[in-house]
Scaffold this active site. Sequence first.
Site, short mmCIF file in Angstrom:
data_model
loop_
_atom_site.label_atom_id
_atom_site.label_comp_id
_atom_site.label_asym_id
_atom_site.label_seq_id
_atom_site.Cartn_x
_atom_site.Cartn_y
_atom_site.Cartn_z
N GLY A 93 0.80 -1.22 0.00
CA GLY A 93 0.00 0.00 0.00
C GLY A 93 0.83 1.27 0.00
O GLY A 93 1.60 1.50 0.91
N SER A 94 0.70 2.09 -1.02
CA SER A 94 1.57 3.23 -1.14
C SER A 94 1.13 4.16 -2.26
O SER A 94 0.02 4.04 -2.76
CB SER A 94 3.00 2.75 -1.39
OG SER A 94 2.99 1.71 -2.34
#
Length: 194
Positions: free
Chosen positions: A156-157
């Site tokens: 997640g980014s």
Amino acid sequence: LPPLAAWIVAGAAALFVLFVTSFFRSPSRIRIEDPETVFAPADGTVVVVEEVTENEYFNDRRLLVSVFMSLSNVHINWFPVGGRIEYFRHHQGRFLVAWHPKSSEENERTTTVVDMGGCKVLFRQIAGLIARRIISYMKVGEPVEQNSVCGFIKFGSRVDVLIPKDSELLVEIGDPTVGSQTPIARLRKNLENE
């Protein structure tokens, strides 16, 4: 463990292994080259499209396109343009949620500038709340090919791309992107020195 509990634990473990295997997948994609086009550096969703002041390298106004990667997206990142790496820096930082407005400046991140031979494009890999490690394959002075793999962000980014403000934007907030395949902007045809 009782039989039912053992089945629950085994099922949860199998789901976790399936999730991790899916997360680290590396899809095979056709590598497109077009020096006038900036491609999405990641799979995900466009969450920011705006003009901003870039203070780390250019110290001027740029167009910003940000792609957010959810837990279900491929987390490999690609070079949005080709050229030579002129600048690279890893910044220690916080782990705010990746869509937070301050994540571009305060989160753990890398900054890379690619010189295309006159036009320069900056992009940032930004860690998020769950993403705690950025892997980058960048070395200053090395040539890079457009839409080749540049790194990876775990769990997640977001990736920011900053381009000259006279570029033509090809995406809007909410648009889905496919890394190395979705055009996000067209650069001006005459690549002048920055």
